[in-house]
Design a protein around this motif. Structure first.
Motif, PDB file in Angstrom:
ATOM      1  N   MET A  34       0.826  -1.205   0.000  1.00  0.00           N
ATOM      2  CA  MET A  34       0.000   0.000   0.000  1.00  0.00           C
ATOM      3  C   MET A  34       0.860   1.256   0.000  1.00  0.00           C
ATOM      4  N   ASN A  35       1.961   1.254   0.772  1.00  0.00           N
ATOM      5  CA  ASN A  35       2.853   2.414   0.762  1.00  0.00           C
ATOM      6  C   ASN A  35       3.366   2.689  -0.647  1.00  0.00           C
ATOM      7  N   TRP A  36       3.675   1.618  -1.362  1.00  0.00           N
ATOM      8  CA  TRP A  36       4.194   1.755  -2.723  1.00  0.00           C
ATOM      9  C   TRP A  36       3.068   2.015  -3.722  1.00  0.00           C
ATOM     10  N   GLY A  37       2.021   1.213  -3.675  1.00  0.00           N
ATOM     11  CA  GLY A  37       0.977   1.275  -4.680  1.00  0.00           C
ATOM     12  C   GLY A  37       0.088   2.497  -4.587  1.00  0.00           C
TER      13      GLY A  37
ATOM     14  N   ASP B 287      -3.351  11.918  10.697  1.00  0.00           N
ATOM     15  CA  ASP B 287      -3.666  11.006   9.595  1.00  0.00           C
ATOM     16  C   ASP B 287      -4.426   9.817  10.169  1.00  0.00           C
ATOM     17  N   ILE B 288      -5.684   9.684   9.765  1.00  0.00           N
ATOM     18  CA  ILE B 288      -6.566   8.642  10.289  1.00  0.00           C
ATOM     19  C   ILE B 288      -6.490   7.420   9.374  1.00  0.00           C
ATOM     20  N   GLY B 289      -6.204   6.257   9.960  1.00  0.00           N
ATOM     21  CA  GLY B 289      -5.958   5.066   9.155  1.00  0.00           C
ATOM     22  C   GLY B 289      -4.587   5.170   8.515  1.00  0.00           C
ATOM     23  N   CYS B 290      -3.570   5.413   9.330  1.00  0.00           N
ATOM     24  CA  CYS B 290      -2.240   5.780   8.825  1.00  0.00           C
ATOM     25  C   CYS B 290      -1.507   4.624   8.147  1.00  0.00           C
ATOM     26  N   GLY B 291      -1.988   3.392   8.295  1.00  0.00           N
ATOM     27  CA  GLY B 291      -1.414   2.269   7.559  1.00  0.00           C
ATOM     28  C   GLY B 291       0.077   2.110   7.766  1.00  0.00           C
ATOM     29  N   GLY B 292       0.828   2.096   6.659  1.00  0.00           N
ATOM     30  CA  GLY B 292       2.268   1.897   6.740  1.00  0.00           C
ATOM     31  C   GLY B 292       3.069   3.136   7.049  1.00  0.00           C
ATOM     32  N   GLY B 293       2.409   4.270   7.234  1.00  0.00           N
ATOM     33  CA  GLY B 293       3.101   5.485   7.681  1.00  0.00           C
ATOM     34  C   GLY B 293       3.670   6.359   6.595  1.00  0.00           C
ATOM     35  N   ALA B 294       3.390   6.043   5.315  1.00  0.00           N
ATOM     36  CA  ALA B 294       3.969   6.835   4.229  1.00  0.00           C
ATOM     37  C   ALA B 294       3.476   8.275   4.232  1.00  0.00           C
ATOM     38  N   ASN B 295       2.202   8.482   4.494  1.00  0.00           N
ATOM     39  CA  ASN B 295       1.685   9.851   4.511  1.00  0.00           C
ATOM     40  C   ASN B 295       2.163  10.623   5.735  1.00  0.00           C
TER      41      ASN B 295
END
Length: 208
Positions: free
Chosen positions: A27-30, A52-60
């Motif tokens: 997801m960070n890449w795609g 950032d809500i739903g920060c996932g892998g932290g890229a944002n």
């Protein structure tokens, strides 16, 4: 679809374990191009406080740390794997006290009223069980004149909704209606030809 492959794609909703770590990397890449397009719709101040809500892998989180070099950037996610991944990716900023990541739920954000200048939601509204109530929570934690940025696909025949349990896409008009109901007085939508959607909702300067 093969049962094991379908099980893997459930990590798009809540990454878990080794498969979750693979999904977060993917997801960070795609999602990088879509996220970059979305971020171009906002201009946070160098000292802004960002959530950032739903920060996932932290890229944002990493990108907003660059955009706000004197600011403070927070991430929240209900996946422990996502929290760990975001902390690893932004370890330097965490150690410097410029970034924090918590496990939590958008329906009960663990922050005081008026805590942030900017809140963002990249490809995560799909999974919120009560979107109107969540928008009200985001409105609460934003300061007067604060901005809420939503970036994802607009509603349509998304094949992912048939694969990922609990995933649902929404029309721009529906999301705009819910944002106004939550208290946002200025909502602008940008929809690309490929169906990507960006919404920028602003809280009035005299809001409480």
């Amino acid at each position: 679809m093969h049962r094991l492959l379908r099980a893997f794609f459930q990590n798009a909703r809540k990454p878990d374990g080794a498969a979750g770590r693979v999904m977060l990397w993917a997801m960070n890449w795609g999602h990088a191009s879509l996220a970059k397009w979305g971020r171009a719709h906002v201009s946070p101040e160098p000292d802004a406080r960002v959530l950032d809500i739903g920060c996932g892998g932290g890229a944002n989180l990493a990108q907003f740390l660059k955009l706000c070099p004197q600011g403070h950037v927070c991430g929240i996610d209900f996946s422990t794997e996502s929290v760990a991944s975001s902390l690893r990716k932004n370890a330097g900023a965490v150690a410097a006290g410029r970034c924090e990541v918590r496990q939590g739920d958008v329906s009960r954000l663990p922050y005081a009223d008026g805590s942030f200048d900017l809140a963002t939601a990249f490809e995560t509204v799909y999974f919120w069980p009560d979107v109107p109530a969540a928008f009200a929570e985001v409105f609460r934690v934003l300061r007067p004149s604060g901005v809420f940025l939503i970036v994802n696909e607009e509603s349509g025949d998304s094949r992912w909704c048939a694969i990922v349990d609990g995933m649902r896409t929404y029309a721009a008009d529906t999301l705009t209606e819910w944002l106004h109901a939550a208290g946002f007085d200025d909502v602008k939508a940008d929809i690309r030809e490929d169906g990507a959607l960006c919404l920028v909702a602003k809280k009035a300067p005299d809001s409480v």
